[in-house]
Structures are given as C-alpha cells and as structure tokens.
Design an enzyme around this catalytic site. Structure first.
Site, PDB file in Angstrom:
ATOM      1  N   GLN A 116      -9.690   2.219   1.804  1.00  0.00           N
ATOM      2  CA  GLN A 116      -8.710   2.818   2.441  1.00  0.00           C
ATOM      3  C   GLN A 116      -9.398   3.782   3.539  1.00  0.00           C
ATOM      4  OE1 GLN A 116      -5.586   1.622   2.187  1.00  0.00           O
ATOM      5  NE2 GLN A 116      -6.308   0.137   0.664  1.00  0.00           N
ATOM      6  N   ARG A 129       0.816  -1.152   0.142  1.00  0.00           N
ATOM      7  CA  ARG A 129       0.045  -0.041  -0.087  1.00  0.00           C
ATOM      8  C   ARG A 129       0.804   1.289   0.093  1.00  0.00           C
ATOM      9  NH1 ARG A 129      -4.663  -2.440   4.034  1.00  0.00           N
ATOM     10  NH2 ARG A 129      -5.952  -3.425   2.033  1.00  0.00           N
ATOM     11  N   TYR A 176      -5.473  -0.734  -6.969  1.00  0.00           N
ATOM     12  CA  TYR A 176      -4.790  -1.624  -6.293  1.00  0.00           C
ATOM     13  C   TYR A 176      -4.769  -1.652  -4.820  1.00  0.00           C
ATOM     14  CZ  TYR A 176      -1.322  -2.817 -10.205  1.00  0.00           C
ATOM     15  OH  TYR A 176      -0.744  -3.180 -11.122  1.00  0.00           O
ATOM     16  N   GLU A 177      -4.347  -2.987  -4.256  1.00  0.00           N
ATOM     17  CA  GLU A 177      -4.122  -3.120  -2.768  1.00  0.00           C
ATOM     18  C   GLU A 177      -5.220  -2.633  -1.689  1.00  0.00           C
ATOM     19  OE1 GLU A 177      -2.144  -5.387  -2.703  1.00  0.00           O
ATOM     20  OE2 GLU A 177      -1.115  -4.926  -4.491  1.00  0.00           O
ATOM     21  N   GLY A 178      -6.688  -2.721  -2.554  1.00  0.00           N
ATOM     22  CA  GLY A 178      -7.699  -2.166  -1.227  1.00  0.00           C
ATOM     23  C   GLY A 178      -7.976  -0.883  -2.168  1.00  0.00           C
TER      24      GLY A 178
END
Length: 567
Positions: free
Chosen positions: A435, A294, A428-430
């Site tokens: 977030q 992240r 990406y990545e959540g």
C-alpha cells in the site's frame, strides 16, 4: 464489557469532519437524508451490538471445520448471517436494478466498521460478496449480471475472490491455473487456489467464486490473466442451483485468529466457468473488487481497535489496585500511564476512522460527479486508509492487552482475540508495505498534485482554527508544511529510493490527516478539545521522525548484507 457500536462517533465524523453533506447534496445520493442516515446507522448498530457481537467469542472458541469435504460453520453463525441477509445489509451499496439499496459507500463503510468490530469472522462473508457484486456490476455480461447479482445482493448466495496460489502471492502474474475453452461459451478451470476466505459455506445455497486463470493463448505475467465466474453449483436458467461443479475444498488453514472464518485451499478440476470481462482483462476486473476490499479492510482494523478499546476501558474502570494519584483505592484508569494508553487508543481510532470515511466520501463524490479531482482523492486516500487503519487495529489491540496486564495474556478475558483477529488485516488485500509503495509510486505519479491539494485543505482548516485554537492550529500548519516538503522531495527520487521510505511516509501522512480530523472535530464541538490536544501535542510530533526517513533513500538498506542481518 459487551461491544457497543459507536453510532454517535461515526455520525459525528460524517457530519462534522469528512463533509458527508456534500454526498447527500448530489442527485445520485439525494435520498441519503439526515433522517435516513440516522435510521441506517442506528439499525446497523443494533444488529452489530445485539446480534453479531454475542457470536464473536463463539467463533474464536468453536472454529469453522471441514467435515466430509464441506465446511461446517460456528454455532450461531447461521442466525447471524440470516439477520444480515434479510436486513439487506449485503447489498446496501449495490445497484437497485438488481435489488440493492444504492446507498453511498460512506454509509456502507460505516456499517462495515461497526459489524467488523462486533464479529469480524462472520462479517467477512458479506464483505467478500460486496466486492464480487461491484466487480460484476462493472465487468460482467448482462446475462451474468441478471443471473448472479440478485442472488448475491439478497445474500441467498455468497461470493469469493480466488487470486493466490502456492507460488503466486504478491506476484499474481506467476499463477498457473488454466482455463480451457469448451466451445459453448464456457471454460474448464483447472488449478489450485489458497487462502480463500469463506471458500465454502453451509450458510448459503451456492458459493460463487471469481477465479483468475490463464487462457491457452495467454502471455506471461499479469497481462495474460483472465477472470471467471465458477459457481459451486451450476445454476439452471431460472437461477436455481443444479449439479455440483468440479471444485472442492482440500483443507482449511489453521490460523492465528478469525477462527470462525474458514480459509480454504480450493481445487478446481475442469470446473465449468464463465468469462467475466474480456479475455486477458482479468486484473482490471479483479482490481475493482480489491479496491472495494481495501477500504473494507481499513475499517476492519478500525472496528477491531474500537472493540479492543471498549474492553480495555471497561477493565481499567473496574480494576482497582491500591492507591492512585486521585484516590486511596481508585481504578487503574487513574494512573497516568494507563490513561496515556487509553487516550492513545481513542485518539488513533478517531483518526483512522476519519481517514477511512474521508476516503469513502471521495469515492461517493467521484461516483456522483465524475470529477477527476475526486477520483484522484479517492485513489490517494485508499492506501493510506487501508494501511493506517489496519496498523492501528494491531497497535490498539496490543495496547488493550497491556492495559489488562497479566489478565490480557490469558485467553479467558478475550483481550488477546482482538490482536489475533486484527493481525491478518495488514496483510489482506496487498500488504501494508505494498500500500505504501502504491502511495509513493502510482499515487504520486501526477507529480504530487492530488497530495498537494489535500495538504492545501489541511492548511486552510488550520488557518480557520487560528482564532480559537492558535497553538493547535499552528502545530497542524507546521506539520502540513513538513508533509508538503517531504512529498515534493519524494517525487524527485528514483522509484526504489521512494519505496525505501514509503511506509514511514504513509504513516507521517496519516498523522497529519489525523491531526486535521481532530482539529475539525474541535471546531465543531469544543468538548472534543482535550482529545485533539492529546493527539496533536503528543502523537503528531512523530511525523517529523517518520518524514525524515524519506530523505535516506535505499542505499543504506542495501549496504546491509544478508550476513549483516544474520549477525
């Protein structure tokens, strides 16, 4: 204009805005002296500028392709990757016990920023390896560490993360990939994974997949998930790649951007794997990798924004279109609106970069000291850095096209590539919505204590600045007051009411932190006052409208039916 790594700006932020000297003062990172930091940033900047940046356009125009079940990389990527591996850049933050440099995450993040701006499609390969290295360092057995870490750190092998399945995206607990014990300490992994970045490669001798799967006795949901190391080639006792494992690339996705980075559909047909961490503890191990990723994704957005800004500024400086307020035949940079766009781009890039590096410093301080308040600071800043950095990447890249005018919409100029490449980073990545939900949920579960401590520091700096910059300091102080009030109100709300205002809250939070960074920069170097004044007087006021949305809760959203939205 060719990309040039922003070494000077990054060094300034480390020295004067985010307090990197505190990291270097710890016993853990005592070797990170000013001379070493400068040497690392300078060499990384050279690699980014001279080696990676010339490959960026080739990656876009000559994508990775699948031939006879194997990925064939973009021409030139092999030489670029070799420079990264041989320079030790893959393992710069990894443990020296296995060949890494053991350097601070703050330096690794700065390097990620520059190399992402130079050629994100190629840089994603070592980024995935770095995340896997950290997961193995924290969760793998000694045997797996000894076998895999030296090869990953050297760049001889590379790593991936395999989470997503067709029916299991954000809801990872819905995954169906199975792991059957084989009785010899290994497992047969069967299932399909999608969206696997650099899932295959001709740049390395082995590709090592971390795969989430379920054991036969697994419960439903995320608590029943385990993590397995599944290499493309089964290594022998000496660590040499041996027989091909029972896995394959089914296809490559045809994507909007990052064409040089192969995004694979992976099929596992009783492929042999090794358990990483305990049974049913896969999510803990995977989150170690995802948290690393992240922050890396945050500066992917920042790096792409920097590259888009550099190209837009060069175009605005060179392009003449008749009279301007400053000359009869001046560059379009002299038009007020063009200058406004470029100032917005520069001011937001600086703010997003400072937030990301502040997060990295907090991670390093938590590692070096073990102190809870640094751990809480790092956890708080991670979603802010990721979401704000990547949203700014898209916004700045879009403004870059606007600065170019019609030329920006023509692929030949390359301006559009920055936006196409950046658009994946908020996903990406959540996703950035997730977030923001993490920020107002888990990260405010302490009643807002970590957030309030950070706001205290913003207000303290504003007080220091009152003597020399009274108007700017006053506005930053008022913005911090508004953020404090909104944070206090949020922690009193039900979870879904918080979630409804989460994204505006995160962006309001980031604007206040960005204003604080600009204020710190101006205190250290008065020549930076014009940019700080632009951010604080023109961009910071948006925080009031953003934070006002946090008061509305979720009811108004659900008052809109599906029919209302379709009308």
């Amino acid at each position: 204009m060719p990309y040039r790594a922003p070494v000077r700006d990054i060094r300034f932020i480390l020295d004067h805005v985010v307090g990197f000297s505190r990291v270097a003062a710890t016993a853990r990172f005592a070797e990170a002296t000013p001379d070493m930091v400068q040497a690392i940033l300078t060499e990384a900047g050279r690699i980014a500028t001279d080696v990676l940046a010339p490959l960026n356009r080739a990656g876009d125009l000559h994508p990775a392709r699948l031939e006879n079940g194997a990925v064939v990389s973009t021409p030139g990527f092999a030489e670029g990757y070799r420079a990264l591996a041989e320079g030790g850049w893959v393992g710069m933050a990894a443990s020296p016990d296995f060949g890494g440099m053991g350097l601070p995450i703050a330096l690794a993040t700065a390097v990620d920023d520059m190399m992402s701006g130079a050629c994100l499609a190629l840089h994603l390969k070592p980024v995935l390896s770095k995340g896997q290295i950290e997961a193995l360092e924290h969760h793998a057995s000694d045997e797996l560490k000894a076998l895999y870490l030296p090869k990953l750190i050297s760049g001889e092998w590379s790593g991936t993360m395999n989470l997503t399945e067709p029916q299991a995206g954000t809801d990872v607990g819905a995954l169906r990939t199975r792991a059957e014990p084989l009785g010899d300490g290994t497992y047969a992994i069967s299932g399909q994974k999608i969206y696997i970045t650099w899932g295959d490669s001709d740049l390395v001798s082995n590709v090592c997949h971390l795969v989430l799967a379920r054991l036969p006795d697994a419960t439903e949901g995320t608590k029943g998930i385990s993590l397995f190391m599944v290499p493309k080639f089964l290594p022998d006792a000496a660590g040499n790649p041996g027989p091909r494992n029972a896995l394959r690339v089914v296809s490559l996705e045809h994507k909007l951007g990052i064409h040089g980075s192969p995004t694979c559909v992976m099929q596992y047909d009783r492929a042999r794997g090794w358990l990483v961490g305990g049974p049913h503890r896969g999510m803990a191990a995977m989150f170690t990798m995802m948290n690393n990723a992240r922050l890396s994704v945050a500066v992917q957005g920042v790096g792409l924004a920097e590259a888009a800004l550099q190209q837009a500024l060069a175009h605005a400086t060179d392009r003449h279109q008749g009279a301007t307020p400053l000359a009869k035949d001046g560059p379009i940079l002299d038009h007020a609106d063009v200058r406004r766009m470029l100032a917005t781009m520069r001011a937001k890039v600086f703010a997003a970069r400072a937030i990301a590096l502040a997060c990295a410093v907090a991670i390093d301080m938590a590692t070096a000291t073990g102190e809870a308040h640094w751990q809480a600071r790092a956890a708080l800043l991670t979603p802010v850095a990721k979401a704000f950095g990547t949203d700014i990447g898209c916004e700045v890249a879009s403004l870059g096209i606007q600065v170019h005018g019609g030329m920006g919409y023509v692929e030949a100029t390359g301006a559009a590539q920055f936006l196409r490449d950046a658009r994946i980073t908020p996903i990406y990545e959540g996703t950035n919505g997730i977030q923001a939900m993490d920020l107002v949920g888990r990260k405010l579960a302490d009643g807002g204590d970590a957030a309030f401590r950070l706001i205290d520091e913003v207000q303290q700096r504003a007080e220091v600045a009152r003597n020399t910059l009274p108007d700017l300091a006053g506005e930053v102080r008022q913005a911090a007051d508004a953020l404090r009030w909104a944070t206090g109100a949020l922690v009193q709300q039900a979870s879904n009411d918080r979630f409804a205002g989460a994204v505006p809250y995160l962006h309001g939070f980031a604007l206040v932190l960005g204003a604080d960074a600009h204020l710190a920069a101006t205190l250290a170097d008065p020549a930076r006052e014009p940019l700080a004044r632009f951010f604080i007087r023109r961009l910071l006021p948006e925080h009031l409208a953003l934070l006002a949305q946090t008061r509305e809760g979720a009811a108004g959203l659900y008052a809109l039916s599906a029919k209302d939205l379709a009308a």
